[in-house]
Structure formats: structure tokens, C-alpha cells
Design a protein around this motif. Structure first.
Motif, PDB file in Angstrom:
ATOM      1  N   THR A 216      99.356  56.883  46.423  1.00  0.00           N
ATOM      2  CA  THR A 216     100.512  57.216  45.593  1.00  0.00           C
ATOM      3  C   THR A 216     100.173  56.883  44.147  1.00  0.00           C
ATOM      4  O   THR A 216      99.189  56.197  43.864  1.00  0.00           O
ATOM      5  CB  THR A 216     101.760  56.426  46.034  1.00  0.00           C
ATOM      6  OG1 THR A 216     101.424  55.033  46.087  1.00  0.00           O
ATOM      7  CG2 THR A 216     102.255  56.883  47.392  1.00  0.00           C
ATOM      8  N   SER A 217     100.990  57.340  43.237  1.00  0.00           N
ATOM      9  CA  SER A 217     100.657  57.199  41.818  1.00  0.00           C
ATOM     10  C   SER A 217     100.560  55.740  41.381  1.00  0.00           C
ATOM     11  O   SER A 217      99.705  55.379  40.573  1.00  0.00           O
ATOM     12  CB  SER A 217     101.694  57.931  40.963  1.00  0.00           C
ATOM     13  OG  SER A 217     102.988  57.403  41.173  1.00  0.00           O
ATOM     14  N   HIS A 218     101.414  54.856  41.931  1.00  0.00           N
ATOM     15  CA  HIS A 218     101.483  53.497  41.388  1.00  0.00           C
ATOM     16  C   HIS A 218     100.199  52.701  41.604  1.00  0.00           C
ATOM     17  O   HIS A 218      99.901  51.783  40.847  1.00  0.00           O
ATOM     18  CB  HIS A 218     102.689  52.748  41.984  1.00  0.00           C
ATOM     19  CG  HIS A 218     102.540  52.381  43.425  1.00  0.00           C
ATOM     20  ND1 HIS A 218     102.866  53.245  44.448  1.00  0.00           N
ATOM     21  CD2 HIS A 218     102.091  51.245  44.018  1.00  0.00           C
ATOM     22  CE1 HIS A 218     102.637  52.652  45.601  1.00  0.00           C
ATOM     23  NE2 HIS A 218     102.164  51.443  45.377  1.00  0.00           N
ATOM     24  N   ALA A 219      99.407  53.042  42.641  1.00  0.00           N
ATOM     25  CA  ALA A 219      98.145  52.337  42.875  1.00  0.00           C
ATOM     26  C   ALA A 219      96.944  53.256  42.657  1.00  0.00           C
ATOM     27  O   ALA A 219      95.843  52.964  43.124  1.00  0.00           O
ATOM     28  CB  ALA A 219      98.115  51.776  44.292  1.00  0.00           C
ATOM     29  N   SER A 220      97.138  54.352  41.936  1.00  0.00           N
ATOM     30  CA  SER A 220      96.092  55.369  41.819  1.00  0.00           C
ATOM     31  C   SER A 220      94.929  54.945  40.935  1.00  0.00           C
ATOM     32  O   SER A 220      93.875  55.587  40.951  1.00  0.00           O
ATOM     33  CB  SER A 220      96.687  56.678  41.293  1.00  0.00           C
ATOM     34  OG  SER A 220      97.283  56.491  40.020  1.00  0.00           O
ATOM     35  N   ALA A 221      95.080  53.875  40.163  1.00  0.00           N
ATOM     36  CA  ALA A 221      93.965  53.410  39.325  1.00  0.00           C
ATOM     37  C   ALA A 221      92.908  52.678  40.151  1.00  0.00           C
ATOM     38  O   ALA A 221      91.838  52.351  39.630  1.00  0.00           O
ATOM     39  CB  ALA A 221      94.486  52.500  38.215  1.00  0.00           C
ATOM     40  N   THR A 222      93.171  52.434  41.423  1.00  0.00           N
ATOM     41  CA  THR A 222      92.201  51.772  42.304  1.00  0.00           C
ATOM     42  C   THR A 222      91.634  52.796  43.288  1.00  0.00           C
ATOM     43  O   THR A 222      92.177  53.891  43.457  1.00  0.00           O
ATOM     44  CB  THR A 222      92.853  50.619  43.066  1.00  0.00           C
ATOM     45  OG1 THR A 222      93.948  51.132  43.834  1.00  0.00           O
ATOM     46  CG2 THR A 222      93.367  49.566  42.108  1.00  0.00           C
ATOM     47  N   SER A 223      90.556  52.414  43.972  1.00  0.00           N
ATOM     48  CA  SER A 223      89.846  53.360  44.831  1.00  0.00           C
ATOM     49  C   SER A 223      90.145  53.135  46.305  1.00  0.00           C
ATOM     50  O   SER A 223      90.201  52.001  46.783  1.00  0.00           O
ATOM     51  CB  SER A 223      88.339  53.249  44.589  1.00  0.00           C
ATOM     52  OG  SER A 223      88.014  53.709  43.286  1.00  0.00           O
ATOM     53  N   SER A 224      90.311  54.251  47.021  1.00  0.00           N
ATOM     54  CA  SER A 224      90.540  54.214  48.457  1.00  0.00           C
ATOM     55  C   SER A 224      89.243  54.373  49.241  1.00  0.00           C
ATOM     56  O   SER A 224      89.105  53.824  50.326  1.00  0.00           O
ATOM     57  CB  SER A 224      91.511  55.332  48.861  1.00  0.00           C
ATOM     58  OG  SER A 224      91.641  55.413  50.260  1.00  0.00           O
ATOM     59  N   PHE A 225      88.294  55.142  48.703  1.00  0.00           N
ATOM     60  CA  PHE A 225      87.020  55.418  49.380  1.00  0.00           C
ATOM     61  C   PHE A 225      87.240  56.076  50.743  1.00  0.00           C
ATOM     62  O   PHE A 225      86.573  55.760  51.728  1.00  0.00           O
ATOM     63  CB  PHE A 225      86.187  54.145  49.537  1.00  0.00           C
ATOM     64  CG  PHE A 225      85.858  53.475  48.234  1.00  0.00           C
ATOM     65  CD1 PHE A 225      85.033  54.088  47.303  1.00  0.00           C
ATOM     66  CD2 PHE A 225      86.391  52.228  47.928  1.00  0.00           C
ATOM     67  CE1 PHE A 225      84.738  53.466  46.091  1.00  0.00           C
ATOM     68  CE2 PHE A 225      86.097  51.599  46.723  1.00  0.00           C
ATOM     69  CZ  PHE A 225      85.267  52.224  45.795  1.00  0.00           C
ATOM     70  N   THR A 226      88.184  56.997  50.794  1.00  0.00           N
ATOM     71  CA  THR A 226      88.465  57.754  52.015  1.00  0.00           C
ATOM     72  C   THR A 226      87.685  59.067  51.986  1.00  0.00           C
ATOM     73  O   THR A 226      87.548  59.691  50.936  1.00  0.00           O
ATOM     74  CB  THR A 226      89.975  58.010  52.138  1.00  0.00           C
ATOM     75  OG1 THR A 226      90.628  56.777  52.475  1.00  0.00           O
ATOM     76  CG2 THR A 226      90.297  59.042  53.198  1.00  0.00           C
ATOM     77  N   THR A 227      87.198  59.489  53.137  1.00  0.00           N
ATOM     78  CA  THR A 227      86.465  60.749  53.251  1.00  0.00           C
ATOM     79  C   THR A 227      87.263  61.738  54.099  1.00  0.00           C
ATOM     80  O   THR A 227      87.657  61.425  55.230  1.00  0.00           O
ATOM     81  CB  THR A 227      85.083  60.524  53.892  1.00  0.00           C
ATOM     82  OG1 THR A 227      84.316  59.649  53.065  1.00  0.00           O
ATOM     83  CG2 THR A 227      84.338  61.840  54.050  1.00  0.00           C
ATOM     84  N   GLY A 249      87.696  57.393  44.137  1.00  0.00           N
ATOM     85  CA  GLY A 249      86.537  57.190  44.987  1.00  0.00           C
ATOM     86  C   GLY A 249      86.543  57.950  46.289  1.00  0.00           C
ATOM     87  O   GLY A 249      85.811  57.585  47.215  1.00  0.00           O
ATOM     88  N   ASN A 250      87.336  59.018  46.393  1.00  0.00           N
ATOM     89  CA  ASN A 250      87.437  59.757  47.649  1.00  0.00           C
ATOM     90  C   ASN A 250      86.489  60.948  47.671  1.00  0.00           C
ATOM     91  O   ASN A 250      86.097  61.479  46.622  1.00  0.00           O
ATOM     92  CB  ASN A 250      88.871  60.228  47.871  1.00  0.00           C
ATOM     93  CG  ASN A 250      89.850  59.074  47.912  1.00  0.00           C
ATOM     94  OD1 ASN A 250      89.620  58.079  48.603  1.00  0.00           O
ATOM     95  ND2 ASN A 250      90.939  59.177  47.159  1.00  0.00           N
ATOM     96  N   ILE A 251      86.152  61.385  48.870  1.00  0.00           N
ATOM     97  CA  ILE A 251      85.266  62.531  49.056  1.00  0.00           C
ATOM     98  C   ILE A 251      85.999  63.584  49.877  1.00  0.00           C
ATOM     99  O   ILE A 251      86.542  63.287  50.955  1.00  0.00           O
ATOM    100  CB  ILE A 251      83.967  62.121  49.766  1.00  0.00           C
ATOM    101  CG1 ILE A 251      83.171  61.128  48.922  1.00  0.00           C
ATOM    102  CG2 ILE A 251      83.114  63.347  50.088  1.00  0.00           C
ATOM    103  CD1 ILE A 251      81.966  60.545  49.636  1.00  0.00           C
ATOM    104  N   TYR A 252      86.008  64.828  49.373  1.00  0.00           N
ATOM    105  CA  TYR A 252      86.569  65.975  50.085  1.00  0.00           C
ATOM    106  C   TYR A 252      85.421  66.965  50.274  1.00  0.00           C
ATOM    107  O   TYR A 252      85.013  67.635  49.322  1.00  0.00           O
ATOM    108  CB  TYR A 252      87.721  66.588  49.291  1.00  0.00           C
ATOM    109  CG  TYR A 252      88.853  65.606  49.062  1.00  0.00           C
ATOM    110  CD1 TYR A 252      89.879  65.467  49.990  1.00  0.00           C
ATOM    111  CD2 TYR A 252      88.879  64.793  47.925  1.00  0.00           C
ATOM    112  CE1 TYR A 252      90.908  64.554  49.800  1.00  0.00           C
ATOM    113  CE2 TYR A 252      89.898  63.868  47.724  1.00  0.00           C
ATOM    114  CZ  TYR A 252      90.909  63.753  48.664  1.00  0.00           C
ATOM    115  OH  TYR A 252      91.921  62.846  48.473  1.00  0.00           O
TER     116      TYR A 252
END
Length: 738
Positions: A216-227, A249-252
Motif C-alpha cells: 500500500t502507499s503508506h509503506a511503499s518507500a520500503t521493499s517487499s522483494f516479492t516475485t 524491489g519487486n520482480i514481474y
């Protein structure tokens, strides 16, 4: 009996004994047949154990699956037979612990009583990590009202995998699959979402219809590293964002977007990678590619063909940002790399989309290189709406000629040949996608044991049934009609004494010669329900027998009705005057039509509107009709606005409503009822695209078009106004071409 057969038989006996006698120690595998047996077996599960649900319907079952397995010995919950365990009614699944696996279940014929169907947590403090859900089907498991929101799948925790699942038919608000992340639930998620089939998601008609959202936008400055990798998105058209990336940090990678309205949107978050994806639009309206926002995002080696979207949903969109943007708005594009993508037959590529007084920050420090743009009809799809000097354009090729709008694009005649699913250029190796780009087959996603689509009977696809004139003969024929049937009426009068509900496709067709007249004695003749479709052809409908009840309508969409359509051709409506505000069609609250089409329709003497679709007045971006088409029709002495379409709010997540109005005549219409009723031949508020061509307005109220948000399109061409005030609009300039 052989030794292997004997061993299998003894194991089966042991499993059934353990399941039926709770006091026995749990074996390596147990088969449970009731919710009570499940609850009894659950606390005894050890690493390596498998708990199997017996085939059959498990109704109103809220599964709570808790355990702690090991990396090489997970605890598994599965079906006795893939596809034969049906979770119905008010059911859902939540899991917590580590190294858990859930497989081969089907959710159908119901909805979750909570805000999630499948959840990787059982509470805010108990989450699943290192766990997997595979081979699970969620089929139409939607809440009854489209405004009632839930998420079908919610990933919490970290290092979880969601793969080879099949999710289709979500009709209510809320994301199909969402990664929930915050400091408490975890930020570095490192989830894997792969080989899933995301099937039809119809237009929601408001914000909240994403198929996937990561963060979500409020934590978007950090990375999830989800693929998110090797998934199929087919007809996922809930809103403008098919995939909404809201973290870093996500990969699509390697996904296929097939005939899905909307785009892969890098809405918030930095350092994301979008590569090796395939977007196939086949010319379907609003099909888009990738929208770029934020910092250091890379879009490379993606193939896009036949995408018909524009502006925010174009084949490739680079947005303007907000200076010093808060996290919930639009961060300036900075450091984007867009390279080696192939775009074939795109309607539009939008550079500088969204530029306005707030979004005034042009892209900077970015690179657009070695992309191939081919439009076989010779059109130039590139639209530049702002300053692109902060983007370095290098080594791009456009065929047949280069655009004049951008530097670094060379014109060259390129010949394409089909290689598998892709059109690749002859003799051009370093520009566009790599020629070895692999497209994951549809059958390698989802499951093999459950159909990916459910054919729905279309209008006029069934039997032809003759109906004689008389009282309630039409009522009885419709009650017996199978989906797709066409009822043919003889000349004569048909009296209907009840409201006829339609949850399937039915056509009512009068004779080519003569007159089939329908009279009705209730406040409405037809009520369209979710999934219903009605075609009226060569009939005359009169309100002579209707009761004196304000707000009556010949055709009504029931409250919350969705995915319905109405087609009226070569028909007439007259004498809808017995009460005030008698409409031809009226949309109920929360309803959404896929399409309303009037062609060669004549309306005489009515006190309301011909199309009244203005019930979504909460101004949250919702509306009542996606596509409205009015062609070669005549409207005389209509008191209310002939067409009354409303979409309020400032949300920019939808494509509709869209109106096409051509070749029609308005006489003495839209002047009000003399009792304070609103005037205006057309009342179009917030309609996103209007094409009005070659219409005639005679002694009528002024047409109104009010732009509410974004950049709605108004094409106003060759319309003649006689004894009618000029168009009233807040659009500064009118388009004269599509």
C-alpha cells in the motif's frame, strides 16, 4: 494379493481408523470427514503429516490450519481427490505457522464471512511463513454486493509461495490477491506468486478492482522483494490497474496479460523490474501495457501487441509526477530504464500522462532505448503531453516511419513474421525483445482438473419459441425460457401482470410486419438481475395499464445487479405518462450494466428519462453503466433528460462510463416537467468518454457535459441545434476526431 497391494490396503485401513477414532495416535496421514474430526486431528499434526479432507461438500467451514512443519517435512492439508472437495456457503481458509502446504481445494457457491477467502494468517500476531498454497481454485466466490469488499487471497508474513492456483469470477470490490505489508505484519516479504491463472474479473465500475496489489502507499518507500512470475491474466478488467505495485524491489517476469483491460502499473515504490512479460490485447478497448512512475524502475524485454488503451492505460505510459510528492500521490519518474520492448499495433503510447497543475514534475535521468514500435496501419501511436528532455532516447526503431514528437527514434520499414505467439522482425536483432522470449502456455498455469472458463449462453444462442398474444402468455414463456432462447411474438396484444425477473439471456422479438404490443400492470415490466441479458426487437411497449406510482420504469436493473446487458432494437415506447418520472430504463443503486444499446428506437410522451443511470451519488467514482450506445433513434416529448448518466468523485481508476450517441433526433425533450424537474436533453456528469456525432436537437433543453476528474474525452461533431441552447460544458476545447 501382491505384497505392494497388501501394504496399500493396510495403510488405508490405518488411515480410516485414525480418522474415526480420535483417541488413537495420528498416523502419517489421516482422512477426516467432518469439521469435528478436522478439529480433533489438527493439534496432533507433526512435521511430515498429511491431513486429508474427504471428497464432498464442506459447507460453512472456516478452516483454521495451524502447525509447525520442517523445510523437508511440511505439514500438508489436501483434498482426497483434486477438485472433489468443495468449500461452499460461508467458508474460508486461514493458516499460521511454518512450512505448511495446502492443496487441491475448491471454493465455490458462496462467499467468505470475513474480509478474506484465503489468508496467510489467523490473527494479527499469528502468521504463516515458509508456507505454500498450490492447486486451489476460487470460482465466483464473491460477496453478493459489488460494494461489499474483500480480498480473495491475502499474503502475510514472509517467504510464502502461492502457485498453480486458479482464481476467476470476482465481481465485488477488493483485490483478487494482495500482499499485506506494514511494520507489524512484515515488510521484506520475499513471496513467490507463480504459475497461477487469474481468470475473468469483470469491470467493477469503481476503485478497488485490482487483480494483484503488492503493498500500500503508506509503506511503499520500503521493499517487499516479492516475485510475480509466469502467471496468466485473462480478461482481468476490474479497473485501470490490473497489477498495482505499491512497494519496492519487486520482480514481474514472464507473465501473460490476455485481453485484460487496464495495465501493469508501477504505482508506488522504487527499484522494481518488469521484464519478459507478454501483453496481448487483440484490439479490445482499454487493453494496456505498463505505466511507469517513481524511481529507478526498469521495464525491459516486454512484448505488447494489439493494445487499444490510451492515456493512463496506454501500451506504454510515462507519467508526470508531483514535486516533492507525498507517498500516496505520484512520485516523479527518476532513473527509469525502458529498453528492448516491442510494441505492435498499439493505439497509443503516452509520454507525460497526467500532466496538470499538481502533477508538474517531468521525468528525469531516464533512458528509453532500443525499443521497437510497429504499427502496420501506418499510424503514429506516440502522444507527447509534456517535457521529455529528461529522458535519453537512443537507438529506437519505428515502422513504417519515425515519429516527429521524440528524438532518438529512427524510421525504418520493418517486416514482421509470426514465430509462435509473437510477431518478430526480420533482420533486426538488437532492437525490441529478444527472439528467444518464451511465452508460458495457458495450460501450464492454474490446475488441469478444473475448467478455466464457464461458457455463458449468449443472446439468441438457444431455441426459438413462438408465443401467442394474450394475458400472461409472455410471462409464462419467459419463465420457461432457457438461457439464450429467443421468444417470437405474433401480431397482437400481450398483457403482463407481474414484474419479470431476468438472470439469464432472453430475447423477445416481434414480427417484421404487423405490431406486437406489450402492456404491463406493475411498476416495471422487466427487472434485470446479475448476469441477465435482454434483447427487445420489433415490439411496442405502452404504459397505458401501469399503476400511478412515481419512479416507475419499463425496464429496471435490480439493486446491486451486475454483469447484465440490455439491447433494444427497432422498437417503440409510448405513453409513459401515468405518473411522474416514468422512465424507459432505470438503474437501481449499486447496479452496473456491461452494455446498454438502443438502435432505431422511438420514444414518445414520457415523463421521465429514456436512460436513467444516476444512483451512485456517494461520489466515490462508482457509476451504473460501463458502455451506453444510442444509434439512429428518435425521442419526442421526453420530460426529463433523455440520457442521464452520472459518475462522481475524483477517483481515476475506471474507464467508464462511455457513451456513443450518433444519428439520433431529440424533439421537445429535456425541458423539464413544469414542476421543478431538471432540464437538459443530455445530462452527462463525469462520463469518461462521449462521442456525439450527427445528432439533431429541436426545441429541446441544452445538452450538458460536465468533466469531473482526469481527462475525459468529449467528441462533439456535426450536431445540429434548432431552437435549442448550445452545449453546456466545462471542457475548454472539444475534440472533433477520436
Amino acid at each position: 494379493m501382491s505384497k505392494p497391494d497388501l501394504k496399500r490396503s493396510l495403510c488405508a485401513v490405518a488411515v480410516m481408523a485414525a480418522a474415526s477414532v480420535p483417541s488413537l495416535a495420528l498416523a502419517e496421514s489421516a482422512l477426516v470427514r467432518t469439521q469435528a474430526e478436522f478439529a480433533s486431528a489438527l493439534p496432533r499434526l507433526q512435521p511430515g503429516d498429511t491431513l486429508t479432507l474427504a471428497d464432498g461438500e464442506w459447507r460453512d467451514f472456516q478452516i483454521v490450519f495451524i502447525g509447525k512443519g520442517a523445510a523437508e517435512r511440511p505439514i500438508t492439508l489436501t483434498a482426497q481427490t483434486p477438485g472433489k472437495v468443495l468449500l461452499t456457503g460461508r467458508s474460508n481458509l486461514s493458516l499460521a505457522g511454518e512450512h505448511l502446504v495446502v492443496s487441491n481445494l475448491v471454493f465455490r457457491d458462496g462467499f467468505s464471512p470475513t474480509g478474506e477467502v484465503v489468508s496467510f494468517r489467523t490473527s494479527r500476531t499469528e502468521r504463516a511463513n515458509y508456507s505454500r498454497i498450490t492447486g486451489v481454485v476460487i470460482d465466483g466466490f464473491s460477496k453478493p454486493s459489488r460494494a461489499d469488499s474483500d480480498n480473495w487471497v491475502a499474503l502475510y508474513g514472509h517467504h510464502n509461495r502461492f502457485d498453480h492456483n486458479q482464481l476467476s469470477g470476482k465481481t465485488n470490490a477488493g483485490t483478487t490477491l494482495v500482499v499485506i505489508r506494514d511494520p507489524e505484519q512484515g515488510l521484506e516479504n520475499r513471496h513467490a506468486i507463480d504459475h497461477n491463472y487469474f481468470g475473468a474479473r469483470p469491470v467493477l465500475g469503481s476503485n478497488g478492482g485490482e487483480t494483484i496489489r503488492v503493498g500500500t502507499s503508506h509503506a511503499s518507500a520500503t521493499s517487499s522483494f516479492t516475485t510475480v512470475e509466469n502467471n496468466w491474466f485473462e480478461h482481468c478488467s476490474g479497473e485501470v490497474e490490473i497489477v498495482s505495485n505499491k512497494s519496492g524491489g519487486n520482480i514481474y517476469r514472464g507473465n501473460v496479460f490476455f485481453e485484460s483491460e487496464g495495465a501493469m502499473v508501477l504505482r508506488h515504490g522504487d527499484d522494481n523490474l518488469v521484464e519478459n512479460n507478454v501483453f496481448i490485447g487483440n484490439g479490445k478497448a482499454n487493453t494496456g501495457g505498463v505505466r511507469v512512475i517513481n524511481r529507478r524502475n526498469t521495464v525491459r524485454n516486454n512484448y505488447m501487441e494489439g493494445l487499444a488503451g490510451s492515456n493512463f492505460g496506454s501500451a506504454l505510459t510515462i507519467m508526470y509526477g508531483v514535486p516533492n510528492s507525498p507517498v500516496h500521490r505520484y512520485v516523479q519518474v527518476d532513473g527509469a530504464v525502458i529498453e528492448n520492448n516491442t510494441l505492435v499495433d498499439a493505439r497509443e503510447m503516452s509520454f507525460g500522462a497526467g500532466m496538470d497543475a499538481e502533477r508538474s514534475a517531468a521525468p528525469i535521468n531516464s533512458r528509453f532505448a532500443k525499443n521497437l514500435i510497429v504499427n502496420r496501419d501506418g499510424r503514429d501511436p506516440i502522444r507527447v503531453q509534456g517535457d521529455m528532455s529528461g529522458v535519453a532516447f537512443e537507438g529506437n526503431v519505428q515502422s513504417p516511419t519515425a515519429t516527429k514528437a521524440l528524438p532518438g527514434v529512427a524510421g525504418r520499414k520493418v517486416t514482421l513474421e509470426r514465430q509462435g505467439a509473437l510477431l518478430l522482425p526480420k533482420g533486426l536483432k538488437d532492437v525490441g525483445v529478444r527472439h528467444d522470449l518464451k511465452v508460458i502456455p495457458r495450460e501450464e498455469t492454474g490446475v488441469s482438473w478444473y475448467p478455466k472458463t464457464h461458457p455463458v449462453a449468449a443472446l439468441d444462442s438457444g431455441a426459438v419459441v413462438a408465443v401467442a398474444p394474450g394475458e400472461d402468455t409472455l410471462t409464462q414463456a419467459i419463465a420457461k425460457a432457457a438461457p439464450g432462447d429467443r421468444l417470437t411474438l405474433q401480431s397482437g396484444v400481450y398483457i403482463v401482470n407481474q414484474v419479470v425477473g431476468l438472470d439469464r439471456a432472453v430475447s423477445v422479438q416481434g414480427p417484421a410486419k404487423g405490431r406486437a404490443e406489450i402492456q404491463f400492470s406493475r411498476p416495471s415490466l422487466f427487472e434485470l438481475e446479475s448476469g441477465g441479458a435482454l434483447r427487445l426487437s420489433h415490439v411496442t411497449v405502452t404504459g397505458a395499464l401501469a399503476p400511478d406510482i412515481a419512479g416507475a420504469a419499463v425496464i429496471r436493473a435490480g439493486q446491486g445487479a451486475a454483469q447484465y446487458q440490455l439491447v433494444v432494437e427497432d422498437s417503440a415506447f409510448q405513453d409513459l405518462t401515468v405518473n411522474r418520472s416514468f422512465n424507459v430504463f432505470a438503474a437501481g443503486p449499486g447496479s452496473l450494466a456491461d452494455r446498454i444499446r438502443l438502435e432505431r428506437v422511438t420514444v414518445d410522451r414520457i415523463t421521465g428519462s429514456v436512460i436513467s443511470a444516476h444512483t451512485e451519488t456517494a461520489d466515490l467514482g462508482a457509476y451504473n453503466a460501463e458502455v451506453v450506445e444510442v444509434i439512429d433513434s428518435i425521442f419526442r416529448d421526453v420530460a426529463g433528460p433523455v440520457l442521464d448518466l452520472y459518475r462522481g468523485g475524483t477517483d481515476e481508476s475506471t474507464f467508464g462510463p462511455r457513451l456513443t450517441l450518433t444519428g439520433s433526433t431529440f424533439e421537445r425533450s429535456g425541458q423539464g416537467d413544469g414542476k421543478g424537474g431538471e432540464a437538459g436533453a443530455l445530462k452527462l456528469y463525469g462520463v469518461q468518454r462521449t462521442e456525439a456525432r450527427s445528432n439533431r436537437f429541436v426545441d429541446s433543453g441544452a445538452p450538458n457535459f460536465f468533466r469531473r476528474v482526469g481527462s475525459p474525452v468529449l467528441v462533439w461533431s456535426d450536431n445540429r441545434l434548432q431552437g435549442t441552447p448550445d452545449l453546456i460544458t466545462n471542457v475548454p476545447s472539444l475534440e472533433t476526431a477520436p
